[in-house]
Design a protein around this motif. Structure first.
Motif, PDB file in Angstrom:
ATOM      1  N   VAL A  65       0.726   7.305  -0.127  1.00  0.00           N
ATOM      2  CA  VAL A  65       0.397   6.049   0.550  1.00  0.00           C
ATOM      3  C   VAL A  65      -0.607   6.298   1.667  1.00  0.00           C
ATOM      4  O   VAL A  65      -1.610   5.597   1.806  1.00  0.00           O
ATOM      5  N   GLY A  87      -3.547  10.392  -3.351  1.00  0.00           N
ATOM      6  CA  GLY A  87      -3.650   9.041  -2.797  1.00  0.00           C
ATOM      7  C   GLY A  87      -5.105   8.670  -2.532  1.00  0.00           C
ATOM      8  O   GLY A  87      -5.557   7.574  -2.871  1.00  0.00           O
ATOM      9  N   ILE A 125       1.494  -2.713   1.505  1.00  0.00           N
ATOM     10  CA  ILE A 125       2.456  -1.895   0.767  1.00  0.00           C
ATOM     11  C   ILE A 125       3.588  -2.823   0.332  1.00  0.00           C
ATOM     12  O   ILE A 125       4.216  -3.465   1.179  1.00  0.00           O
ATOM     13  N   TYR A 149      -7.447   5.728  -4.505  1.00  0.00           N
ATOM     14  CA  TYR A 149      -8.330   4.712  -3.925  1.00  0.00           C
ATOM     15  C   TYR A 149      -9.721   4.767  -4.551  1.00  0.00           C
ATOM     16  O   TYR A 149     -10.296   3.740  -4.928  1.00  0.00           O
ATOM     17  N   VAL A 185      -4.951  -2.888   3.156  1.00  0.00           N
ATOM     18  CA  VAL A 185      -3.996  -2.452   2.142  1.00  0.00           C
ATOM     19  C   VAL A 185      -2.594  -2.927   2.515  1.00  0.00           C
ATOM     20  O   VAL A 185      -2.129  -2.687   3.634  1.00  0.00           O
ATOM     21  N   PHE A 223      -2.523  -0.227  -6.728  1.00  0.00           N
ATOM     22  CA  PHE A 223      -2.136   1.148  -7.062  1.00  0.00           C
ATOM     23  C   PHE A 223      -0.622   1.107  -7.272  1.00  0.00           C
ATOM     24  O   PHE A 223       0.127   0.736  -6.368  1.00  0.00           O
ATOM     25  N   PHE A 279      -4.155   7.120   0.340  1.00  0.00           N
ATOM     26  CA  PHE A 279      -4.778   5.906  -0.198  1.00  0.00           C
ATOM     27  C   PHE A 279      -5.280   5.030   0.946  1.00  0.00           C
ATOM     28  O   PHE A 279      -6.422   4.585   0.953  1.00  0.00           O
ATOM     29  N   LYS A 280      -4.409   4.800   1.923  1.00  0.00           N
ATOM     30  CA  LYS A 280      -4.785   3.931   3.037  1.00  0.00           C
ATOM     31  C   LYS A 280      -5.925   4.518   3.858  1.00  0.00           C
ATOM     32  O   LYS A 280      -6.822   3.799   4.296  1.00  0.00           O
ATOM     33  N   ILE A 332      -0.531  -1.548  -2.654  1.00  0.00           N
ATOM     34  CA  ILE A 332       0.197  -0.455  -3.292  1.00  0.00           C
ATOM     35  C   ILE A 332       1.555  -1.018  -3.678  1.00  0.00           C
ATOM     36  O   ILE A 332       2.289  -1.514  -2.817  1.00  0.00           O
TER      37      ILE A 332
END
Lengths: 336, 336
Positions: free
Chosen positions: A78, A295, A94, A299, A92, A120, A81-82, A60
């Motif tokens: 975040v 998020g 960041i 993904y 993932v 992302f 997504f994770k 990300i």
């Protein structure tokens, strides 16, 4: 960093249950497993990966967006997504991105060199170097709130501004407001453009008229309010729709400082529903972006791009959250 | 949201009777069962996703679209959807839908009664009864090529017509064509509207002018050509862009019958890239919709809706497939 024991304590389950959840054992329920995984991600637990999974890495990339505290816009994005990526065995990273990093290294090079299968991107601006390079990237890339045409490797994701602004305008109109002002966010942003167009369309479709002295661009921060609220008030606005919740916070302060009560004299409505919104005085009516879902969805889309499904655009539904900063237009205000 | 108990209270029957009605048990009357289902729908009850795999059923509802043979537009859509759904242990039923089925039973009732957790709808028209009901459905529903506003349970999926038409226009312009005609599909279709707007925007952004005698709506079938091609030819068109490949087939035939060679005298470009396109004489240059990916993506989105991620819109990228029906504009034709 959180340990298995921390996760077990938090969930009130045994260490072996957490361990089973993390290792994908079959003798715990899918729901419990997902709860373990979600909590592990939330608490910052990270597993040791087997060699063969070493290359399943996504990143990300974040510029100009706060995400580290739960109060901030990017936090749930975040997290969502994770949570989804972790569930499908992706690692993932960041990565906060600066202009100098962008000047130093090309976008594709950066991803390849670091072994990322895709990225992302959150908070990037149209003029950023990496944004320019996205037109021709070969790396699967999902972009929050910006659109790149003609490149099958890039997808735009966001919340539907048209539907969100339309909900806000209809809500205010239903409460009797006709002189609705719009304090938008920054110029030169795709999202601001959409919201501006959406506002004008929604007003027209409600049979309401817009005027130049009731519309302005500011920035996506509270300070914007002081430059525009006085003008809106003297032009007779009974309600102010704001480009985000931070602007709305500034607008409420500005109205209050000038002796206008919110919502009795003037209704105020925000956009985003960050945690701050519910904590304002009065609690803010706003258009919610489901950031955790956004998020998660980012993904899902990135994973699709990695598997060569070329999605160009995905929009989520906004939601109207009614709190106490909007109310029926008052006789006094609507006539002044 | 209504529970089984709410439904039981409303009907004055026991919880177990409601439960039997919802689960299709055989020891209650068909009338009572229908009443339970109708009430459940009316009260906004939506099935609890059972953990039992047997209840993991989705359906593809198809109207006005051919899908049974590999040559047909819907075939790969159905295939892609099923491929992805099976991979995630969903059963999928394919259900051709008639107007009488729609008149007989409400959309939500039909899904609930048959145990479907969600549906992918292909080929429905705006005036269809079930389309009207989608505005308020509580069932996760993905809709090909149509958009329903404000309902978080419904998502529109399709190929980006704007980008597709823009690719086609740029391709023709690059080959020197300026008098480009557009034979669109049917009126009263969202996709036709988008393509019409896209055509006018793309022509403008290429600095080309459109004129009424070079644009027409037909139907999404080959026969459309005969009514419009003569007019286009006498208005001096050097290229004809078509709403789909079937129309393009008709256009090629019509041009040939009138002594115009394709592509030497006139370039023709289609939309969709169904298998027919490559088999035409000459093989058709067209804008490809990745129908297998579209089907896969429809599943991904429907699964997201089932898990309460409210995606409102997802678009895939089109691709320009260059074959032999387009070529550089000839001096002779461009001057006539």
């Amino acid at each position: 960093m959180a340990t298995i024991k921390d996760i077990a304590n938090r969930l009130g389950v045994s260490v072996s249950t957490v361990s089973k959840g993390l290792n994908g054992a079959s003798d715990i329920s899918e729901e419990l497993r997902q709860m373990v995984l979600d909590t592990a991600v939330e608490m910052g637990y990270s597993t040791k990966r087997s060699k063969k999974e070493e290359n399943r890495k996504l990143c990300i990339l974040i510029e100009n967006m706060d995400y580290e505290s739960i109060d901030e816009f990017g936090y749930d994005l975040v997290l969502g997504f994770k949570q989804n990526a972790f569930r499908h065995n992706w690692d993932v990273d960041i990565i906060p991105v600066t202009s100098s990093l962008q000047a130093e290294e090309k976008y594709d090079t950066f991803l390849l060199k670091n072994g990322y299968c895709g990225a992302f991107l959150m908070g990037f601006a149209l003029h950023d170097e990496w944004m320019q390079q996205l037109a021709n990237t070969t790396m699967p890339s999902v972009l929050l709130d910006n659109y790149i045409s003609d490149n099958p490797n890039v997808c735009y994701i966001g919340t539907d501004s048209y539907e969100g602004i339309s909900m806000a305008v209809r809500h205010l109109h239903k409460l009797g407001h006709k002189k609705i002002a719009f304090l938008n966010g920054s110029l030169y942003s795709m999202v601001s453009d959409h919201r501006q167009e959406a506002f004008e369309m929604a007003m027209e479709s409600e049979g309401l008229t817009t005027s130049e002295d009731l519309m302005a661009y500011g920035y996506y921060v509270s300070d914007s309010a002081q430059y525009h609220v006085p003008g809106f008030l003297s032009a007779g606005a009974t309600a102010i729709l704001c480009g985000n919740d931070l602007i709305a916070k500034g607008v409420i302060n500005e109205c209050t400082a000038r002796g206008f009560r919110v919502p009795e004299d003037i209704s105020v409505i925000g956009f985003d529903d960050i945690p701050l919104a519910a904590a304002l005085t009065p609690p803010l009516t706003t258009i919610r972006q489901e950031r955790n879902e956004l998020g998660k969805c980012a993904y899902i889309i990135l994973n699709s791009l990695v598997h060569h499904i070329s999605i160009s655009k995905t929009l989520l539904r906004p939601k109207l959250i009614e709190r106490e900063s909007t109310t029926r237009v008052s006789k006094r205000t609507s006539n002044h």
